[in-house]
Design a protein around this motif. Structure first.
Motif, short mmCIF file in Angstrom:
data_model
loop_
_atom_site.label_atom_id
_atom_site.label_comp_id
_atom_site.label_asym_id
_atom_site.label_seq_id
_atom_site.Cartn_x
_atom_site.Cartn_y
_atom_site.Cartn_z
N THR A 17 -2.68 -3.93 -0.37
CA THR A 17 -2.34 -3.88 1.62
C THR A 17 -0.84 -4.28 1.33
OG1 THR A 17 -1.72 -6.35 0.80
CG2 THR A 17 -4.21 -5.41 1.21
N LEU A 18 0.18 -4.49 2.42
CA LEU A 18 1.27 -4.41 2.41
C LEU A 18 1.61 -5.78 1.82
CD1 LEU A 18 2.37 -2.83 5.84
CD2 LEU A 18 3.25 -1.86 3.73
N THR A 19 0.65 -7.00 1.96
CA THR A 19 1.41 -8.06 1.60
C THR A 19 1.53 -7.72 -0.16
OG1 THR A 19 0.42 -9.30 3.24
CG2 THR A 19 0.46 -10.77 1.49
N ALA A 22 5.09 -5.71 -1.48
CA ALA A 22 5.72 -6.73 -1.72
C ALA A 22 5.46 -8.01 -2.41
CB ALA A 22 6.26 -7.68 0.39
N ARG A 43 4.97 -8.34 10.55
CA ARG A 43 4.42 -9.32 9.73
C ARG A 43 2.80 -9.54 9.57
NH1 ARG A 43 7.10 -11.68 5.11
NH2 ARG A 43 8.81 -11.08 5.91
N TRP A 46 0.23 -7.16 7.67
CA TRP A 46 0.32 -7.22 6.47
C TRP A 46 -0.95 -7.16 5.88
CZ3 TRP A 46 6.07 -8.70 4.30
CH2 TRP A 46 7.23 -7.70 5.03
N GLU A 47 -1.06 -8.72 5.99
CA GLU A 47 -2.62 -8.59 5.05
C GLU A 47 -3.26 -7.89 4.66
OE1 GLU A 47 -4.50 -10.31 2.66
OE2 GLU A 47 -2.50 -11.71 2.33
#
Length: 66
Positions: A17-19, A22, A43, A46-47
């Motif tokens: 995932t984006l989280t 990151a 944001r 993101w999860e």
């Protein structure tokens, strides 16, 4: 799975995932924004935002000054 981050290829796990991205890239907790395929992702999403093979991401870092 491979994605492009600021025009550089990054190898990731299939369920990323984006989280997770990151964290993998050790990005700061605040002061950044991420666009996926030219669309800004809030944001708060993101999860749950699952990355796909060959996604093109742009990471934008806030800067101070003029």
């Amino acid at each position: 799975m491979k994605v492009q981050v600021n025009n550089k290829e990054v190898e990731m796990t299939p369920a990323s995932t984006l989280t997770q991205l990151a964290a993998q890239l050790e990005l700061p907790v605040q002061g950044i924004a991420i666009a996926v395929n030219n669309k800004m992702i809030p944001r708060s999403e993101w999860e749950k935002f699952a990355l796909q093979e060959n996604d093109n991401l742009v990471v934008i870092k806030a800067a101070c000054g003029g």
